[in-house]
Enzyme design. Structure first.
Site, short mmCIF file in Angstrom:
data_model
loop_
_atom_site.label_atom_id
_atom_site.label_comp_id
_atom_site.label_asym_id
_atom_site.label_seq_id
_atom_site.Cartn_x
_atom_site.Cartn_y
_atom_site.Cartn_z
N PRO A 66 36.97 46.42 35.75
CA PRO A 66 35.67 45.81 36.08
C PRO A 66 35.69 45.29 37.52
O PRO A 66 36.32 44.29 37.83
CB PRO A 66 35.56 44.66 35.07
N ASP A 125 39.79 43.45 40.64
CA ASP A 125 39.74 43.70 39.20
C ASP A 125 39.57 42.36 38.49
O ASP A 125 40.46 41.51 38.51
CB ASP A 125 41.05 44.38 38.77
N HIS A 126 38.40 42.18 37.85
CA HIS A 126 38.09 40.89 37.26
C HIS A 126 38.94 40.59 36.01
O HIS A 126 38.93 39.46 35.52
CB HIS A 126 36.60 40.83 36.90
N ARG A 127 39.65 41.58 35.51
CA ARG A 127 40.59 41.30 34.42
C ARG A 127 41.77 40.49 34.93
O ARG A 127 42.38 39.72 34.18
CB ARG A 127 41.10 42.61 33.81
#
Length: 446
Positions: free
Chosen positions: A240, A416-418
């Site tokens: 994401p 990467d929003h993870r």
């Protein structure tokens, strides 16, 4: 006399095929151990292929321009004094795998035998004894006279090696020109650079639409373009992405670079804005380590790197590649400058090694060289962040309570929003911006 087949080796992690670009040998040529016999193009780089045997080339199985699966035979070499298929086979060590493996440049390579892998073709007059497993690297002696027959057959079916110099062969490979169809204008038919260029121009002209209505051309999706497309699609739909932007007054950094340029101690080193941004990234990562990590889906773990392998996106004639500087966090400005220069030179020459393309932890891309101010870069697969540098523009800017003409640049960060929260990504971007707007602030960060 035995015949050994050399199969397409494993040229890098995750690569299953390579395109054979050109041969440096022909049937009947004597070759030495580790002599470069061909150039192959993987999805990542152009690689010179050394021969693992010494002997005489007996057959070329693959034509230039052919995509070959790893493990498929590409050439056979007649080797003196080697064991043959009729020789007794030594028992395998306890616990050892039952199949042999080909020589490789990286890793162990694919088994020669077994499901899903190519097997050696049977040759007449070389039947193994009952119950014995054939040696995949050896060949039984042929019947009297059969060697001459095979050599005559190979000579009649394989192309005669055109006379040219290594630089001319390299140029031909870069332009996609088959030297066997080029007439040499040099002494004794030697193919010159001018001959190759003329053939290239003629090929380009013949490839033009034959009629006014034919306004489309088609080319196969392969090599770097194929790999890049697959990697970017996978990254875009797996991680994401979040993108943030920061516009910075980099006038102090540009003044610093002018001072460095005038200092004789740095003569011979091309220290520029990319070098400073690279250094700023390594400093900012130490303060925001989540941007230097990887999401391991299979293991269900987050991998935190204790080192920085900094990827430098490079636009080449073959497509986009991202070689990386190993342990970039351990280098000073001079070291980073030299490393970036070396990576850029090999990328332009198409000789980037597979090792330089593996193991990156964070990347940087300089879109400013194309006059672009900002963008939303896609993450290099397996990395948590990528920073894009925009163009440096002279424009009115508030400075010390007044409006002045300053050097301004926009930084674009995708992450990467993870792995990276908005706060962490923002702090990282702010740290890079602080260093560029006031290089002296580095003293408060390290």
């Amino acid at each position: 006399m035995a015949v050994k087949e050399f199969a397409m080796p494993d040229l890098g992690e995750g690569l299953t095929e390579s395109e054979l670009v050109s041969w440096n040998v022909a049937v009947g040529d004597a070759v030495e151990l580790n002599q470069v016999i061909a150039e192959v193009e993987t999805a990542k780089a152009l690689v010179q292929l050394p021969c693992p045997f010494a002997g005489t080339v007996s057959q070329l199985f693959v034509e230039p321009g052919t995509t070959v699966q790893v493990g498929s035979p590409i050439v056979s070499i007649e080797v003196e004094g080697e064991a043959t298929a009729d020789a007794p086979e030594a028992p395998a060590a306890e616990g050892a795998p039952s199949s042999e493996r080909n020589s490789v440049l990286v890793g162990y390579g694919p088994p020669v035998e077994g499901a899903g892998h190519p097997t050696r073709r049977a040759r007449s007059g070389a039947a193994p004894s009952a119950g014995a497993r054939p040696d995949p690297t050896s060949q039984a002696p042929s019947a009297p006279g059969s060697r001459d027959h095979r050599r005559d057959h190979d000579s009649s079916t394989a192309r005669e090696r055109p006379r040219s110099t290594p630089p001319v062969r390299k140029l031909a490979a870069e332009l996609g020109i088959d030297l066997t169809v080029v007439s040499g204008s040099g002494p004794d038919g030697l193919i010159t650079r001018a001959d190759v260029m003329a053939r290239s121009e003629a090929s380009a002209a013949s490839a033009a639409p034959a009629a006014a209505g034919e306004r489309e051309t088609r080319s196969p999706i392969k090599g770097v373009r194929k790999h890049t497309a697959a990697a970017m699609v996978s990254s875009a739909f797996t991680a994401p992405h979040v993108s943030e932007f920061l516009t910075v007054d980099v006038t102090p950094t540009m003044d610093l670079l002018e001072s460095i340029k005038a200092n004789r101690a740095f003569a011979g080193h091309r220290i520029n804005i990319l070098t400073v941004v690279a250094k700023a990234i390594t400093i900012a990562i130490a303060r925001n380590p989540s941007l230097n990590s990887r999401w391991d889906e299979a293991a269900g773990e987050i991998v935190q790197f204790g080192y920085v392998n900094l990827g430098i996106a490079a636009a080449t004639e073959r497509g986009l590649i991202v070689p990386n500087i190993k342990d970039a966090d351990q280098l000073d400005l001079v070291g980073l400058s030299d490393a970036i220069g070396s990576l850029s030179e090999t990328a332009r020459a198409g000789t980037t090694s597979p090792a330089d393309l593996l193991g990156g932890t964070i990347s940087i891309t300089n879109i400013g060289v194309f006059g672009i101010d900002a963008g939303t870069p896609i993450l290099n697969p397996g990395e948590a962040a990528i920073l894009a540098m925009g163009a440096i523009r002279r424009q009115p800017w508030e400075h010390q309570g007044e409006v002045a003409l300053r050097s301004v640049m926009t930084l674009s960060l995708s992450f990467d929003h993870r792995l990276v929260d908005g706060e962490q990504g923002s702090r990282f971007l702010a740290d890079v911006g602080t260093i560029l707007s006031d290089p002296g602030m580095i003293l408060t960060m390290v």
